[in-house]
Scaffold this motif. Sequence first.
Motif, PDB file in Angstrom:
ATOM      1  N   MET A   1       8.197  -7.625  -3.049  1.00  8.47           N
ATOM      2  CA  MET A   1       7.321  -8.604  -3.796  1.00  8.47           C
ATOM      3  C   MET A   1       5.780  -8.426  -3.914  1.00  8.47           C
ATOM      4  N   CYS A   2       5.348  -7.633  -3.046  1.00  7.58           N
ATOM      5  CA  CYS A   2       3.784  -7.530  -2.943  1.00  7.58           C
ATOM      6  C   CYS A   2       3.373  -6.287  -3.932  1.00  7.58           C
TER       7      CYS A   2
ATOM      8  N   PRO B   1      15.345  -5.448   6.376  1.00 12.58           N
ATOM      9  CA  PRO B   1      15.339  -5.931   5.010  1.00 12.58           C
ATOM     10  C   PRO B   1      14.332  -6.879   4.544  1.00 12.58           C
ATOM     11  N   GLU B   2      13.727  -7.869   5.605  1.00 13.04           N
ATOM     12  CA  GLU B   2      12.824  -8.941   5.248  1.00 13.04           C
ATOM     13  C   GLU B   2      11.419  -8.216   4.888  1.00 13.04           C
ATOM     14  N   HIS B   3      11.311  -7.160   5.785  1.00 13.05           N
ATOM     15  CA  HIS B   3       9.939  -6.231   5.362  1.00 13.05           C
ATOM     16  C   HIS B   3      10.093  -5.891   4.049  1.00 13.05           C
ATOM     17  N   LEU B   4      11.198  -5.225   3.722  1.00  8.74           N
ATOM     18  CA  LEU B   4      11.374  -4.414   2.511  1.00  8.74           C
ATOM     19  C   LEU B   4      11.238  -5.432   1.252  1.00  8.74           C
ATOM     20  N   ASP B   5      11.748  -6.798   1.305  1.00 10.48           N
ATOM     21  CA  ASP B   5      11.613  -7.513   0.457  1.00 10.48           C
ATOM     22  C   ASP B   5      10.225  -8.062   0.223  1.00 10.48           C
TER      23      ASP B   5
ATOM     24  N   ALA C   1       0.792  -1.118   0.046  1.00 13.61           N
ATOM     25  CA  ALA C   1      -0.069   0.033   0.180  1.00 13.61           C
ATOM     26  C   ALA C   1       0.971   1.345   0.051  1.00 13.61           C
ATOM     27  N   ALA C   2       2.250   1.147   0.210  1.00 13.87           N
ATOM     28  CA  ALA C   2       2.881   2.446   0.676  1.00 13.87           C
ATOM     29  C   ALA C   2       4.443   1.856   0.931  1.00 13.87           C
ATOM     30  N   ARG C   3       5.173   2.789   0.744  1.00 18.49           N
ATOM     31  CA  ARG C   3       6.760   2.495   1.404  1.00 18.49           C
ATOM     32  C   ARG C   3       6.968   3.200   2.568  1.00 18.49           C
ATOM     33  N   PRO C   4       7.887   2.512   3.126  1.00 17.10           N
ATOM     34  CA  PRO C   4       8.195   3.105   4.341  1.00 17.10           C
ATOM     35  C   PRO C   4       9.298   4.215   4.171  1.00 17.10           C
ATOM     36  N   ARG C   5       9.129   5.310   5.308  1.00 17.55           N
ATOM     37  CA  ARG C   5      10.195   6.184   5.192  1.00 17.55           C
ATOM     38  C   ARG C   5      11.326   5.761   5.481  1.00 17.55           C
TER      39      ARG C   5
ATOM     40  N   LEU D   1       1.410  -4.418   8.494  1.00 17.05           N
ATOM     41  CA  LEU D   1      -0.072  -4.185   8.562  1.00 17.05           C
ATOM     42  C   LEU D   1      -0.137  -3.112   9.486  1.00 17.05           C
ATOM     43  N   HIS D   2       0.621  -3.079  10.772  1.00 19.61           N
ATOM     44  CA  HIS D   2       0.672  -2.340  11.883  1.00 19.61           C
ATOM     45  C   HIS D   2       0.998  -0.783  11.298  1.00 19.61           C
ATOM     46  N   HIS D   3       2.021  -0.759  10.415  1.00 22.71           N
ATOM     47  CA  HIS D   3       2.867   0.583   9.909  1.00 22.71           C
ATOM     48  C   HIS D   3       1.921   0.829   8.851  1.00 22.71           C
ATOM     49  N   ARG D   4       0.733   0.196   8.407  1.00 18.04           N
ATOM     50  CA  ARG D   4      -0.068   0.553   7.304  1.00 18.04           C
ATOM     51  C   ARG D   4       0.666   0.744   5.808  1.00 18.04           C
ATOM     52  N   LEU D   5       1.580  -0.303   5.504  1.00 16.44           N
ATOM     53  CA  LEU D   5       2.335  -0.593   4.465  1.00 16.44           C
ATOM     54  C   LEU D   5       1.779  -1.553   3.419  1.00 16.44           C
TER      55      LEU D   5
END
Length: 125
Positions: free
Chosen positions: A64-65, A56-60, A44-48, A93-97
Amino acid sequence: MSGPGSEWLDDEAGPIVRSYALTRGRARPATAEAFDMITIVATAARPRSGSPGIGPEHLDILEMCLQPQPVAEIAARMRLPLVVIRVLLGDLLHHRLITVTRPRQESPLSKERLLREVLHGLQAL
């Protein structure tokens, strides 16, 4: 392989990181959301840059999504246990990403109808 830090490397598998290290010891997502294996996840969004709690796993997963993916596919492509993926998705999801689309529940009547059709098909054989 020998030398300092060699206990953290497997010649065939590469770096070894325990699952609990990726989730910081957590076994459940930070949110109350349940992630079924067929739940569809989309970025839904990219983190700042420098967002706390985003590794890095979150970013991967976010990369992917960009194309919506089911949870099971994310786990398979990341080569991580499903429980770890669920925790990481909970963080996102907690970070609304990410956005999450759950499969709709089938009514008991539609399941009964399907079972009747299968039964009739088997009887016709």
